[in-house]
Design a protein around this motif. Structure first.
Motif, PDB file in Angstrom:
ATOM      1  N   ARG A   1       0.830  -1.200   0.000  1.00  0.00           N
ATOM      2  CA  ARG A   1       0.000   0.000   0.000  1.00  0.00           C
ATOM      3  C   ARG A   1       0.870   1.257   0.000  1.00  0.00           C
ATOM      4  O   ARG A   1       1.984   1.268   0.525  1.00  0.00           O
ATOM      5  N   ILE A   2       0.312   2.332  -0.582  1.00  0.00           N
ATOM      6  CA  ILE A   2       1.091   3.559  -0.778  1.00  0.00           C
ATOM      7  C   ILE A   2       0.549   4.735   0.033  1.00  0.00           C
ATOM      8  O   ILE A   2       1.085   5.835  -0.049  1.00  0.00           O
ATOM      9  N   ASP A   3      -0.511   4.506   0.805  1.00  0.00           N
ATOM     10  CA  ASP A   3      -1.197   5.607   1.470  1.00  0.00           C
ATOM     11  C   ASP A   3      -0.829   5.738   2.951  1.00  0.00           C
ATOM     12  O   ASP A   3      -1.534   6.419   3.703  1.00  0.00           O
ATOM     13  N   LEU A   4       0.249   5.117   3.369  1.00  0.00           N
ATOM     14  CA  LEU A   4       0.608   5.129   4.777  1.00  0.00           C
ATOM     15  C   LEU A   4       1.120   6.497   5.217  1.00  0.00           C
ATOM     16  O   LEU A   4       1.748   7.221   4.440  1.00  0.00           O
ATOM     17  N   LYS A   5       0.887   6.817   6.473  1.00  0.00           N
ATOM     18  CA  LYS A   5       1.401   8.054   7.033  1.00  0.00           C
ATOM     19  C   LYS A   5       2.897   7.926   7.275  1.00  0.00           C
ATOM     20  O   LYS A   5       3.442   6.832   7.360  1.00  0.00           O
ATOM     21  N   GLN A   6       3.543   9.075   7.411  1.00  0.00           N
ATOM     22  CA  GLN A   6       4.992   9.075   7.593  1.00  0.00           C
ATOM     23  C   GLN A   6       5.413   8.284   8.828  1.00  0.00           C
ATOM     24  O   GLN A   6       6.403   7.563   8.809  1.00  0.00           O
ATOM     25  N   GLU A   7       4.640   8.401   9.911  1.00  0.00           N
ATOM     26  CA  GLU A   7       5.002   7.658  11.117  1.00  0.00           C
ATOM     27  C   GLU A   7       4.893   6.153  10.916  1.00  0.00           C
ATOM     28  O   GLU A   7       5.640   5.375  11.521  1.00  0.00           O
ATOM     29  N   ASP A   8       3.949   5.730  10.036  1.00  0.00           N
ATOM     30  CA  ASP A   8       3.828   4.308   9.728  1.00  0.00           C
ATOM     31  C   ASP A   8       5.036   3.826   8.929  1.00  0.00           C
ATOM     32  O   ASP A   8       5.588   2.755   9.183  1.00  0.00           O
ATOM     33  N   VAL A   9       5.426   4.636   7.934  1.00  0.00           N
ATOM     34  CA  VAL A   9       6.599   4.289   7.126  1.00  0.00           C
ATOM     35  C   VAL A   9       7.845   4.206   8.007  1.00  0.00           C
ATOM     36  O   VAL A   9       8.667   3.292   7.873  1.00  0.00           O
ATOM     37  N   ASN A  10       7.973   5.146   8.930  1.00  0.00           N
ATOM     38  CA  ASN A  10       9.114   5.129   9.845  1.00  0.00           C
ATOM     39  C   ASN A  10       9.127   3.851  10.683  1.00  0.00           C
ATOM     40  O   ASN A  10      10.177   3.246  10.903  1.00  0.00           O
ATOM     41  N   ALA A  11       7.938   3.444  11.144  1.00  0.00           N
ATOM     42  CA  ALA A  11       7.844   2.242  11.960  1.00  0.00           C
ATOM     43  C   ALA A  11       8.254   1.003  11.174  1.00  0.00           C
ATOM     44  O   ALA A  11       8.868   0.073  11.720  1.00  0.00           O
ATOM     45  N   ILE A  12       7.948   0.996   9.875  1.00  0.00           N
ATOM     46  CA  ILE A  12       8.307  -0.145   9.027  1.00  0.00           C
ATOM     47  C   ILE A  12       9.804  -0.187   8.749  1.00  0.00           C
ATOM     48  O   ILE A  12      10.444  -1.233   8.829  1.00  0.00           O
ATOM     49  N   LEU A  13      10.371   0.978   8.443  1.00  0.00           N
ATOM     50  CA  LEU A  13      11.748   1.022   7.953  1.00  0.00           C
ATOM     51  C   LEU A  13      12.798   1.258   9.037  1.00  0.00           C
ATOM     52  O   LEU A  13      13.984   1.006   8.803  1.00  0.00           O
ATOM     53  N   ASN A  14      12.384   1.739  10.199  1.00  0.00           N
ATOM     54  CA  ASN A  14      13.355   1.995  11.268  1.00  0.00           C
ATOM     55  C   ASN A  14      14.194   0.782  11.632  1.00  0.00           C
ATOM     56  O   ASN A  14      15.419   0.900  11.775  1.00  0.00           O
ATOM     57  N   PRO A  15      13.577  -0.410  11.796  1.00  0.00           N
ATOM     58  CA  PRO A  15      14.396  -1.585  12.124  1.00  0.00           C
ATOM     59  C   PRO A  15      15.452  -1.888  11.066  1.00  0.00           C
ATOM     60  O   PRO A  15      16.577  -2.278  11.390  1.00  0.00           O
ATOM     61  N   MET A  16      15.096  -1.700   9.788  1.00  0.00           N
ATOM     62  CA  MET A  16      16.055  -1.926   8.709  1.00  0.00           C
ATOM     63  C   MET A  16      17.170  -0.885   8.764  1.00  0.00           C
ATOM     64  O   MET A  16      18.355  -1.215   8.627  1.00  0.00           O
ATOM     65  N   ALA A  17      16.788   0.374   8.975  1.00  0.00           N
ATOM     66  CA  ALA A  17      17.773   1.452   9.024  1.00  0.00           C
ATOM     67  C   ALA A  17      18.735   1.262  10.195  1.00  0.00           C
ATOM     68  O   ALA A  17      19.934   1.533  10.077  1.00  0.00           O
ATOM     69  N   GLU A  18      18.209   0.796  11.322  1.00  0.00           N
ATOM     70  CA  GLU A  18      19.065   0.567  12.483  1.00  0.00           C
ATOM     71  C   GLU A  18      20.112  -0.503  12.199  1.00  0.00           C
ATOM     72  O   GLU A  18      21.280  -0.374  12.577  1.00  0.00           O
TER      73      GLU A  18
END
Length: 467
Positions: free
Chosen positions: A374-391
């Motif tokens: 899905r492409i309609d996620l809020k920025q905080e949702d995207v951060n929650a998804i990608l933060n573990p990868m970025a860490e």
């Protein structure tokens, strides 16, 4: 006469099974690590949010979700089942255990559906669902989408796939091609890192040439012998692989241009190992990560999971992530494949199964480790998804923004990395086999495309005769 009909029916079923099994990947799919679009279904961790009982009924509807014996007992599957119950209240998934693994499991699911065995939810990808739809093994979802005023375009964007004008799958996960690059080699060559707004195949070649001049067995590029690599630019240009009359379109110059680009990388520009070397040394898919001698690697974002594994790939160099190179500057078109959920034709609770498919497609990203379609996620949702990868990639100075721009940019247009249509299983294999003959200098480009066209037309005829 009855015996002849039975024999003919068995031949049709066997032909369809072979076609369905082949749709799960190209000739080298066994060399690719499993990712979220695996045909046996995804795994997940605990999570999910409570919602109201949508039906307003106290009756519990139990839906059957086909799975392997191993997956059925995993805690991750139990968490997946719990997600639907938490969201819908009166709908519960339970594993429908079908013995087998890999292609054997797929074969048994196909036979089970053809025999009319009841099941409700099937996990597929954007290639396999079209074969199931052709065989009438899954249900079109459009009436329920209209009934619910379900705005799939706003939610999923180009992640959605249709077949013959109908919707058969709601996408849950995406896997798109990205550029993984070696920052240390870029620095040594004195060239800038890829810029997502201007990154093109021309600039890819320029960077690859500069890095290859460093010597010591260093190459600027690394590509694999999987079928998408022979067709990158043609697919990004969205050149149809079938003509209006149903025959193959491989006499379109765009496909020859794609083939020649792959050839030139190793044979003319010498910015990556030539194909004969690649094959003779049996070079593995993960050479970019394991050796640190390659400047760039265009591959699905599934490879980032391997890049995070410091034990298997201990690196003393930093990696960067960018979008797939573009044909034209400023475009954002990537090859990819989606994994999602369909409603089985044998379901006795099709409306409830559709509601469960909606929950899984919309919400499974809430469970860690999943890249949503899905492409309609809020920025905080995207951060929650990608933060573990970025860490896990922090030592590479890779940020959430880097990952979002390469993988989850809502403006990105995603094109199926595989050919989809009549004869696609055989054609996928032929793209690789004919491309290999050309890349290893055993056949001219003109002859390669002529043979690919002829063999593809025959594969389409053979597929038509068995349907």
């Amino acid at each position: 006469m009855l015996q002849a009909r039975r024999k003919f029916s068995m031949l049709v079923i066997l032909a369809l099974i072979v076609s369905l099994l082949g749709a799960c990947g190209g000739s080298n799919s066994g060399n690719k690590p499993s990712a979220s679009n695996d045909s046996n279904g995804p795994t997940a961790e605990a999570g999910g949010k409570e919602t109201d009982n949508k039906s307003g009924s106290d009756e519990v509807i139990v839906l059957k979700y086909a799975t392997t014996p191993e997956t059925a007992v995993a805690q991750s599957t139990k968490d997946l089942m719990a997600l639907v119950e938490k969201k819908l209240g009166n709908v519960r998934l339970e594993p429908l255990i079908i013995p087998g693994e890999g292609t054997d499991w797929n074969k048994k699911v196909t036979i089970s559906l053809m025999a009319g065995d009841e099941m409700d939810i099937i996990y597929q990808n954007a290639t396999t669902f079209q074969k199931f739809a052709t065989a009438n093994l899954i249900e079109p979802l459009d009436d329920w989408i209209a009934e619910d005023n379900y705005d799939v375009k706003s939610i999923y964007g180009s992640s959605m796939s249709t077949f013959n004008g109908k919707t058969y799958m709601l996408p849950a996960f995406r896997d798109v091609h990205i550029t993984m690059y070696n920052k240390d080699l870029f620095d040594r060559a004195g060239i800038p890192y890829p810029d997502n707004n201007t990154w093109t195949w021309d600039k890819y070649v320029e960077a690859a040439k500069a890095i290859s001049q460093l010597g010591d067995g260093i190459y600027g590029s690394y590509m694999l012998d999987w079928d998408p690599y022979f067709m990158f630019s043609a697919r990004q240009k969205k050149v149809p692989e079938y003509k209006e009359d149903g025959t193959s379109n491989y006499d379109d110059p765009a496909f020859a241009e794609s083939m020649k680009f792959f050839y030139d990388l190793g044979n003319e520009w010498k910015v990556q190992p030539d194909f004969i070397t690649f094959r003779s040394k049996k070079m593995p898919w993960d050479s970019f990560l394991a050796e640190g001698k390659y400047g760039m690697f265009v591959v699905g974002n599934w490879a980032l999971q391997s890049a995070m594994n410091d034990t298997q790939y201990p690196r003393n160099w930093k990696m960067g992530v960018a979008i797939m190179p573009q044909v034209n500057e400023g475009e954002k078109i990537s090859l990819g494949i989606m994994g999602g959920y369909s409603v089985a034709a044998t379901s006795k609770n099709k409306k409830a199964a559709f509601e469960a498919a909606k929950v899984l497609a919309e919400s499974q990203w809430e469970l860690p480790g999943n890249v949503p379609a899905r492409i309609d996620l809020k920025q905080e949702d995207v951060n929650a998804i990608l933060n573990p990868m970025a860490e896990k990639l922090s030592k590479d100075d890779i940020t959430v923004e880097n990952l979002r721009d390469a993988i989850l940019d809502p403006e990105m247009d995603i094109v199926n990395e595989k050919i989809v249509g009549k004869g696609m299983t055989a054609i996928t294999t032929m793209i690789t086999s004919e491309g290999e003959l050309y890349a290893s200098k055993q056949r001219s480009l003109e002859e390669t495309m002529k043979v690919l066209k002829e063999k593809s037309d025959q594969a389409i005829k053979d597929d038509n005769s068995s349907s």
